[in-house]
Structure formats: C-alpha cells, structure tokens
Design a protein around this motif. Structure first.
Motif, PDB file in Angstrom:
ATOM      1  N   ILE A   1       0.852  -1.180   0.000  1.00 38.40           N
ATOM      2  CA  ILE A   1       0.000   0.000   0.000  1.00 38.40           C
ATOM      3  C   ILE A   1       0.890   1.232   0.000  1.00 38.40           C
ATOM      4  O   ILE A   1       1.861   1.308   0.755  1.00 38.40           O
ATOM      5  CB  ILE A   1      -0.977  -0.009   1.201  1.00 38.40           C
TER       6      ILE A   1
ATOM      7  N   GLU B   1     -13.419   0.811   5.709  1.00 39.51           N
ATOM      8  CA  GLU B   1     -14.505  -0.119   5.434  1.00 39.51           C
ATOM      9  C   GLU B   1     -14.795  -0.916   6.697  1.00 39.51           C
ATOM     10  O   GLU B   1     -13.893  -1.273   7.452  1.00 39.51           O
ATOM     11  CB  GLU B   1     -14.137  -1.050   4.268  1.00 39.51           C
TER      12      GLU B   1
ATOM     13  N   VAL C   1      -9.404  -4.049   5.719  1.00 36.44           N
ATOM     14  CA  VAL C   1      -8.794  -3.758   4.425  1.00 36.44           C
ATOM     15  C   VAL C   1      -8.943  -5.019   3.586  1.00 36.44           C
ATOM     16  O   VAL C   1      -8.587  -6.112   4.028  1.00 36.44           O
ATOM     17  CB  VAL C   1      -7.306  -3.376   4.561  1.00 36.44           C
ATOM     18  N   ALA C   2      -9.489  -4.876   2.372  1.00 36.53           N
ATOM     19  CA  ALA C   2      -9.752  -6.026   1.503  1.00 36.53           C
ATOM     20  C   ALA C   2     -10.622  -7.054   2.222  1.00 36.53           C
ATOM     21  O   ALA C   2     -10.477  -8.263   2.021  1.00 36.53           O
ATOM     22  CB  ALA C   2      -8.444  -6.656   1.034  1.00 36.53           C
TER      23      ALA C   2
ATOM     24  N   GLY D   1      -5.795   4.785   0.798  1.00 35.67           N
ATOM     25  CA  GLY D   1      -5.689   4.194  -0.525  1.00 35.67           C
ATOM     26  C   GLY D   1      -6.011   2.715  -0.542  1.00 35.67           C
ATOM     27  O   GLY D   1      -6.322   2.088   0.471  1.00 35.67           O
ATOM     28  N   THR D   2      -5.912   2.133  -1.727  1.00 35.80           N
ATOM     29  CA  THR D   2      -6.261   0.735  -1.961  1.00 35.80           C
ATOM     30  C   THR D   2      -5.008  -0.129  -2.040  1.00 35.80           C
ATOM     31  O   THR D   2      -4.091   0.183  -2.798  1.00 35.80           O
ATOM     32  CB  THR D   2      -7.050   0.594  -3.274  1.00 35.80           C
TER      33      THR D   2
ATOM     34  N   TYR E   1      -2.570  -3.355  -3.017  1.00 37.50           N
ATOM     35  CA  TYR E   1      -2.432  -4.078  -4.272  1.00 37.50           C
ATOM     36  C   TYR E   1      -1.385  -5.178  -4.107  1.00 37.50           C
ATOM     37  O   TYR E   1      -0.562  -5.152  -3.192  1.00 37.50           O
ATOM     38  CB  TYR E   1      -2.027  -3.120  -5.399  1.00 37.50           C
TER      39      TYR E   1
END
Length: 274
Positions: free
Chosen positions: A71, A150, A167-168, A196-197, A199
C-alpha cells in the motif's frame, strides 16, 4: 413406446449417478469433519503439554491462503487530514527520515513513514462529559478529518475512542487510530493508519496461513497465557527494508491475557496486544 422405455432407462441412470455423487459428497463431508475433530483433539492435547488449554468454545478456523499486499503512502491524504485538524494556515516541515510535521496555532500533527500518526491540538467543541458523548464526538471528528475505513468500528474506553476497520475485507490488527479528549479542550491523536487501496505485486505472492501450525508454534513459545480463546486470520501493517508499507498475512490469537499476533509465513509471534 420404445422411446418411453429409453427415457425411463435414462432417468434411472441419472438418478443412480446423482445418488452415487451425493453419497460420495456425504462421505467426504463426514471424513472432513472427522479429521477436523481429530486434529482439534490432538491440538488440545499438545497445547496442554505446553501448559495451555483451549477454551471449550474454541474452534480451529479453516486454513487460508492470503496475498501479501502493498500500500502506497499518501502524503496528500496525510496533509489533508492535518489541514482539517489544524487549519489551512499550518506550516509543514519534512525530516530526513520521511517524518512530516504540521504545526499551527491549534497544535501539531506528525506523520511518520511507517504510517504512524501522533498529535496534540485544540478542537472546536466542548469536552465530552461521558464515554457515550466521547464516542459521538469522535465519530463526527474522524469523519470530518478524513479517517475513513470499510466496516469501521469505534471502541470507547473512558475519554479515549479508537477507530479500526478492515482492508480487503479482512482485519488489519495493528491498524488503528485513537483520539483522547482532555479536560482543557485539547485532544491527543495517536495510532497507525493508511490511505488508498492495497495491491499485490509480483514479488509479494500468496502466503499459506495454517491455523494448526500457527497455534502449535505459539504454544511452544511459552506465552504468558493459560487459555486460548480464538484465532482470526488477517493482516498486520509494517514497513519493508525500502520503507514501503506492507500488509503481511497474520493470525491473531486471543488468550485470557490478551491478543498475540503470529506471522503466517514465518510462524513466529511478532507482537502482543494488551
């Protein structure tokens, strides 16, 4: 007439095949359940040899395969949060190690390269009078400042409120930010956070999280605990040798003396949550 006989034969064959497949599935499910029960019984015995007991309600979770995630540090989001707290007239100072300090008449906020944040500042609100009031005010301020997550959860402890989130879709056990309200109208911010997201990378790869292996490795480490209550798979946030933020697959083992984090890949206890 002949076609009717053929159809009846086909129906009988299909019925026989379905019954055969259903029988195989039932046997497999029964065997899996038996193996799981045998494994849990063995783990209870082995853990007892290390002086640990598994709680009666403990159930060994399923093994997981989780991707190692990266991240990116978002300096823009960090600055936006600081500006929302301190005002647009704040001054910005960046240090050699990547730490960025924001200051204004209201106070100061500091972001470090590993995602940790700390600060003390005045807030435009009356100090909360009780824990419920503190939770309501913290929820409003976190949203106003830009701390979003989230499946977010707020936990209160007196005048301190802690924000966590997934996260995820999985918990990040050490990713949390706390806000403590003081009687003089100031607030103290501390914790570890990311924006942010996440990866995956080619170098990251997938990590196998074996619940039994992690549990036995934990028990062999002679923790200061007597009873293991539960296990949960998720991530922990850390920086690599290049100071890049990583989300590392991790088990959290809850015990009667607190929570412990066990690295899925290395199968070592890396931290204890008090």
């Amino acid at each position: 007439m002949q076609w009717a006989k053929v159809k009846n034969v086909l129906i009988v064959i299909l019925l026989a095949v379905n019954l055969f497949l259903l029988g195989n599935l039932s046997v497999k499910l029964w065997q899996d359940r038996e193996r799981a029960e045998e494994l849990e019984t063995s783990l209870r015995t082995l853990a007892g040899g290390y002086g640990l007991a598994l709680d009666e309600a403990f159930r060994l979770p399923e093994n997981r395969v989780l991707p190692a995630l990266s991240i990116d540090r978002s300096r823009a989001d960090e600055e936006a949060v600081a500006a929302a707290i301190l005002g647009q007239e704040m001054e910005r100072t960046e240090q050699e190690d990547g730490t960025v300090v924001f200051e204004s008449e209201r106070g100061a906020v500091e972001w470090r390269a590993d995602g940790s944040v700390s600060g003390r500042f005045a807030i435009d609100a009356d100090p909360p009078q009780d824990e419920a009031d503190a939770a309501r005010l913290a929820r409003s301020l976190f949203a106003k400042w830009g701390f979003a997550a989230e499946d977010e959860t707020l936990a209160g402890d007196g005048m301190t409120v802690t924000l966590t989130g997934t996260v995820a879709g999985l918990p990040v056990f050490n990713r949390a930010v706390s806000l403590r309200f003081e009687e003089n109208g100031e607030a103290v911010l501390s914790g570890l956070w990311s924006f942010g997201t996440p990866y995956t990378t080619v170098r990251g790869g997938d990590v196998s999280c074996s619940a039994a292996d992690a549990l036995l490795e934990f028990a062999a480490g002679q923790p200061e605990a007597d009873v293991i209550l539960s296990m949960t798979a998720g991530y922990r946030m850390q920086t690599d040798s290049s100071r890049r933020l990583q989300l590392t697959p991790t088990w959290k083992i809850e015990t009667n003396s607190g929570g412990y984090l066990v690295d899925c890949d290395k199968k070592t206890v890396v931290d204890q949550e008090n």
